[in-house]
Every structure is written in structure tokens, then in C-alpha cells.
Scaffold this motif. Structure first.
Motif, PDB file in Angstrom:
ATOM      1  N   ASN A   4       0.839  -1.193   0.000  1.00  0.00           N
ATOM      2  CA  ASN A   4       0.000   0.000   0.000  1.00  0.00           C
ATOM      3  C   ASN A   4       0.872   1.241   0.000  1.00  0.00           C
ATOM      4  OD1 ASN A   4      -2.595  -1.219   0.156  1.00  0.00           O
ATOM      5  ND2 ASN A   4      -2.096  -1.818   2.245  1.00  0.00           N
ATOM      6  N   TYR A   5       0.875   1.953  -1.112  1.00  0.00           N
ATOM      7  CA  TYR A   5       1.667   3.162  -1.240  1.00  0.00           C
ATOM      8  C   TYR A   5       0.784   4.380  -1.008  1.00  0.00           C
ATOM      9  CZ  TYR A   5       5.352   0.323  -3.240  1.00  0.00           C
ATOM     10  OH  TYR A   5       6.331  -0.626  -3.431  1.00  0.00           O
ATOM     11  N   ARG A   6       1.374   5.399  -0.384  1.00  0.00           N
ATOM     12  CA  ARG A   6       0.681   6.661  -0.145  1.00  0.00           C
ATOM     13  C   ARG A   6       1.630   7.793  -0.502  1.00  0.00           C
ATOM     14  NH1 ARG A   6      -2.713   3.370  -0.065  1.00  0.00           N
ATOM     15  NH2 ARG A   6      -4.266   2.972   1.530  1.00  0.00           N
ATOM     16  N   ARG A   7       1.073   9.012  -0.611  1.00  0.00           N
ATOM     17  CA  ARG A   7       1.861  10.190  -0.949  1.00  0.00           C
ATOM     18  C   ARG A   7       1.694  11.239   0.143  1.00  0.00           C
ATOM     19  NH1 ARG A   7       3.814  12.037  -5.822  1.00  0.00           N
ATOM     20  NH2 ARG A   7       2.637  10.425  -6.880  1.00  0.00           N
ATOM     21  N   CYS A   8       2.794  11.832   0.562  1.00  0.00           N
ATOM     22  CA  CYS A   8       2.776  12.897   1.566  1.00  0.00           C
ATOM     23  C   CYS A   8       2.128  14.135   0.950  1.00  0.00           C
ATOM     24  CB  CYS A   8       4.195  13.217   2.030  1.00  0.00           C
ATOM     25  SG  CYS A   8       4.300  14.618   3.155  1.00  0.00           S
ATOM     26  N   ILE A   9       1.207  14.765   1.691  1.00  0.00           N
ATOM     27  CA  ILE A   9       0.536  15.951   1.157  1.00  0.00           C
ATOM     28  C   ILE A   9       1.459  17.169   1.125  1.00  0.00           C
ATOM     29  CG2 ILE A   9      -1.759  15.222   1.864  1.00  0.00           C
ATOM     30  CD1 ILE A   9      -1.393  17.302   4.199  1.00  0.00           C
ATOM     31  N   SER A  10       2.568  17.083   1.812  1.00  0.00           N
ATOM     32  CA  SER A  10       3.465  18.226   1.895  1.00  0.00           C
ATOM     33  C   SER A  10       4.607  18.133   0.889  1.00  0.00           C
ATOM     34  CB  SER A  10       4.009  18.338   3.307  1.00  0.00           C
ATOM     35  OG  SER A  10       4.689  19.540   3.481  1.00  0.00           O
ATOM     36  N   CYS A  11       5.429  17.097   0.986  1.00  0.00           N
ATOM     37  CA  CYS A  11       6.605  16.986   0.105  1.00  0.00           C
ATOM     38  C   CYS A  11       6.340  16.134  -1.136  1.00  0.00           C
ATOM     39  CB  CYS A  11       7.791  16.424   0.875  1.00  0.00           C
ATOM     40  SG  CYS A  11       7.606  14.691   1.358  1.00  0.00           S
ATOM     41  N   ARG A  12       5.182  15.466  -1.176  1.00  0.00           N
ATOM     42  CA  ARG A  12       4.757  14.644  -2.329  1.00  0.00           C
ATOM     43  C   ARG A  12       5.567  13.358  -2.486  1.00  0.00           C
ATOM     44  NH1 ARG A  12       0.028  15.768  -3.273  1.00  0.00           N
ATOM     45  NH2 ARG A  12       0.148  15.079  -5.402  1.00  0.00           N
ATOM     46  N   ARG A  13       6.333  12.977  -1.448  1.00  0.00           N
ATOM     47  CA  ARG A  13       7.112  11.736  -1.499  1.00  0.00           C
ATOM     48  C   ARG A  13       6.169  10.541  -1.434  1.00  0.00           C
ATOM     49  NH1 ARG A  13       9.303   7.993   2.060  1.00  0.00           N
ATOM     50  NH2 ARG A  13       8.411   9.041   3.856  1.00  0.00           N
ATOM     51  N   VAL A  14       6.436   9.518  -2.220  1.00  0.00           N
ATOM     52  CA  VAL A  14       5.645   8.294  -2.224  1.00  0.00           C
ATOM     53  C   VAL A  14       6.377   7.245  -1.405  1.00  0.00           C
ATOM     54  CG1 VAL A  14       4.702   6.444  -3.664  1.00  0.00           C
ATOM     55  CG2 VAL A  14       4.659   8.799  -4.481  1.00  0.00           C
ATOM     56  N   GLY A  15       5.626   6.541  -0.564  1.00  0.00           N
ATOM     57  CA  GLY A  15       6.220   5.496   0.254  1.00  0.00           C
ATOM     58  C   GLY A  15       5.151   4.562   0.773  1.00  0.00           C
ATOM     59  N   LEU A  16       5.576   3.580   1.527  1.00  0.00           N
ATOM     60  CA  LEU A  16       4.630   2.641   2.114  1.00  0.00           C
ATOM     61  C   LEU A  16       3.762   3.346   3.154  1.00  0.00           C
ATOM     62  CD1 LEU A  16       6.929  -0.463   2.562  1.00  0.00           C
ATOM     63  CD2 LEU A  16       5.153  -0.114   0.850  1.00  0.00           C
ATOM     64  N   ARG A  17       2.548   2.887   3.317  1.00  0.00           N
ATOM     65  CA  ARG A  17       1.576   3.491   4.222  1.00  0.00           C
ATOM     66  C   ARG A  17       2.114   3.594   5.648  1.00  0.00           C
ATOM     67  NH1 ARG A  17      -4.000   0.517   4.591  1.00  0.00           N
ATOM     68  NH2 ARG A  17      -2.598  -1.058   5.401  1.00  0.00           N
ATOM     69  N   GLU A  18       2.915   2.627   6.081  1.00  0.00           N
ATOM     70  CA  GLU A  18       3.439   2.603   7.440  1.00  0.00           C
ATOM     71  C   GLU A  18       4.450   3.717   7.712  1.00  0.00           C
ATOM     72  OE1 GLU A  18       3.550  -0.225   5.423  1.00  0.00           O
ATOM     73  OE2 GLU A  18       1.668  -1.003   6.237  1.00  0.00           O
ATOM     74  N   GLU A  19       4.981   4.341   6.660  1.00  0.00           N
ATOM     75  CA  GLU A  19       5.978   5.394   6.809  1.00  0.00           C
ATOM     76  C   GLU A  19       5.361   6.758   7.112  1.00  0.00           C
ATOM     77  OE1 GLU A  19       8.343   5.469   3.272  1.00  0.00           O
ATOM     78  OE2 GLU A  19       8.749   3.317   3.375  1.00  0.00           O
ATOM     79  N   PHE A  20       4.046   6.871   7.020  1.00  0.00           N
ATOM     80  CA  PHE A  20       3.369   8.151   7.147  1.00  0.00           C
ATOM     81  C   PHE A  20       2.419   8.174   8.350  1.00  0.00           C
ATOM     82  CE2 PHE A  20       4.063   7.548   2.556  1.00  0.00           C
ATOM     83  CZ  PHE A  20       4.848   8.662   2.308  1.00  0.00           C
ATOM     84  N   TRP A  21       2.047   9.386   8.747  1.00  0.00           N
ATOM     85  CA  TRP A  21       0.968   9.569   9.721  1.00  0.00           C
ATOM     86  C   TRP A  21      -0.313   9.790   8.943  1.00  0.00           C
ATOM     87  CZ3 TRP A  21       4.049  13.758  12.721  1.00  0.00           C
ATOM     88  CH2 TRP A  21       4.935  13.141  13.587  1.00  0.00           C
ATOM     89  N   ARG A  22      -1.408   9.226   9.437  1.00  0.00           N
ATOM     90  CA  ARG A  22      -2.698   9.335   8.762  1.00  0.00           C
ATOM     91  C   ARG A  22      -3.600  10.286   9.547  1.00  0.00           C
ATOM     92  NH1 ARG A  22      -7.597   5.512   8.989  1.00  0.00           N
ATOM     93  NH2 ARG A  22      -8.752   6.067   7.115  1.00  0.00           N
ATOM     94  N   ILE A  23      -4.193  11.235   8.833  1.00  0.00           N
ATOM     95  CA  ILE A  23      -5.146  12.163   9.418  1.00  0.00           C
ATOM     96  C   ILE A  23      -6.465  11.951   8.692  1.00  0.00           C
ATOM     97  CG2 ILE A  23      -5.694  14.579   9.876  1.00  0.00           C
ATOM     98  CD1 ILE A  23      -2.162  13.702   9.128  1.00  0.00           C
ATOM     99  N   VAL A  24      -7.561  11.804   9.445  1.00  0.00           N
ATOM    100  CA  VAL A  24      -8.847  11.423   8.872  1.00  0.00           C
ATOM    101  C   VAL A  24      -9.915  12.440   9.237  1.00  0.00           C
ATOM    102  CG1 VAL A  24     -10.584   9.591   8.743  1.00  0.00           C
ATOM    103  CG2 VAL A  24      -8.215   9.013   9.233  1.00  0.00           C
ATOM    104  N   ARG A  25     -10.729  12.835   8.242  1.00  0.00           N
ATOM    105  CA  ARG A  25     -11.964  13.576   8.511  1.00  0.00           C
ATOM    106  C   ARG A  25     -13.074  12.538   8.474  1.00  0.00           C
ATOM    107  NH1 ARG A  25     -15.956  15.780   5.391  1.00  0.00           N
ATOM    108  NH2 ARG A  25     -14.700  15.540   3.532  1.00  0.00           N
ATOM    109  N   VAL A  26     -13.588  12.215   9.645  1.00  0.00           N
ATOM    110  CA  VAL A  26     -14.511  11.102   9.817  1.00  0.00           C
ATOM    111  C   VAL A  26     -15.867  11.429   9.182  1.00  0.00           C
ATOM    112  CG1 VAL A  26     -15.645   9.615  11.505  1.00  0.00           C
ATOM    113  CG2 VAL A  26     -13.346  10.460  11.951  1.00  0.00           C
ATOM    114  N   PHE A  27     -16.435  10.454   8.513  1.00  0.00           N
ATOM    115  CA  PHE A  27     -17.759  10.568   7.929  1.00  0.00           C
ATOM    116  C   PHE A  27     -18.764   9.966   8.894  1.00  0.00           C
ATOM    117  CE2 PHE A  27     -21.298   8.914   5.479  1.00  0.00           C
ATOM    118  CZ  PHE A  27     -21.660  10.026   4.751  1.00  0.00           C
ATOM    119  N   PRO A  28     -19.888  10.513   9.133  1.00  0.00           N
ATOM    120  CA  PRO A  28     -20.480  11.757   8.650  1.00  0.00           C
ATOM    121  C   PRO A  28     -20.269  12.948   9.579  1.00  0.00           C
ATOM    122  CG  PRO A  28     -22.177  10.497   9.720  1.00  0.00           C
ATOM    123  CD  PRO A  28     -20.892   9.690   9.821  1.00  0.00           C
TER     124      PRO A  28
END
Length: 90
Positions: A4-28
Motif C-alpha cells: 500500500n503506497y501513499r503520498r505525503c501531502i506536503s513533500c509529495r514523497r511516495v512510500g509505504l503506508r506505514e511510513e506516514f501519519w494518517r489524518i482522517v476527517r470522519v464521515f459523517p
């Protein structure tokens, strides 16, 4: 198993999901929280430069399509401080 690859919203680096912090806007509810929940997510590198740029330019707010409370940024800064001190002790 698929990686599972993700991209940092700041530096745009692509890496594995475990390398990043996740921030969520919960629905609803629209509440913004860290690491858990279902809804719109954004990922950020656990680095000072990425967190500074994200806060200064409101990148989390734009990625999540909503306002991000200051308490979320404070929590992220605390996490960064803790991870840096742990890294320096090793």
C-alpha cells in the motif's frame, strides 16, 4: 500481498503506508482525528519540514476538504518531538 503506497501531502514523497501519519476527517460527523476512522484521509511524513509546510499552507485542510483544529497540529508536533527524542537515544 499487495503493498500500500501513499503520498505525503506536503513533500509529495511516495512510500509505504506505514511510513506516514494518517489524518482522517470522519464521515459523517466531519471530526478530524489521527490514525483511525473511516472517511477522507491525508498522509504526511513524520518530519519537521513537512509538518511546518502543511500547517503554514493549510495543506491538511485542503486535502481533507474541511477545517483542521489547532489541537490536531499540536498533537502532531508532540508526536514529532517524541519520535525525535527516541531516535536520538538510539
Amino acid at each position: 500481498m499487495t503493498l500500500n503506497y501513499r503520498r505525503c501531502i506536503s513533500c509529495r514523497r511516495v512510500g509505504l503506508r506505514e511510513e506516514f501519519w494518517r489524518i482522517v476527517r470522519v464521515f459523517p460527523s466531519g471530526k478530524v482525528q489521527l490514525d483511525e476512522g473511516m472517511g477522507r484521509s491525508a498522509y504526511i511524513c513524520p518530519q519537521t519540514s513537512c509538518l511546518q509546510a502543511a500547517q503554514k499552507k493549510n495543506r491538511l485542510g485542503r486535502a481533507l476538504h474541511g477545517a483542521v483544529p489547532e489541537t490536531v497540529y499540536q498533537t502532531l508536533w508532540q508526536r514529532l518531538t517524541v519520535s525525535n527524542t527516541q531516535r536520538n537515544q538510539i
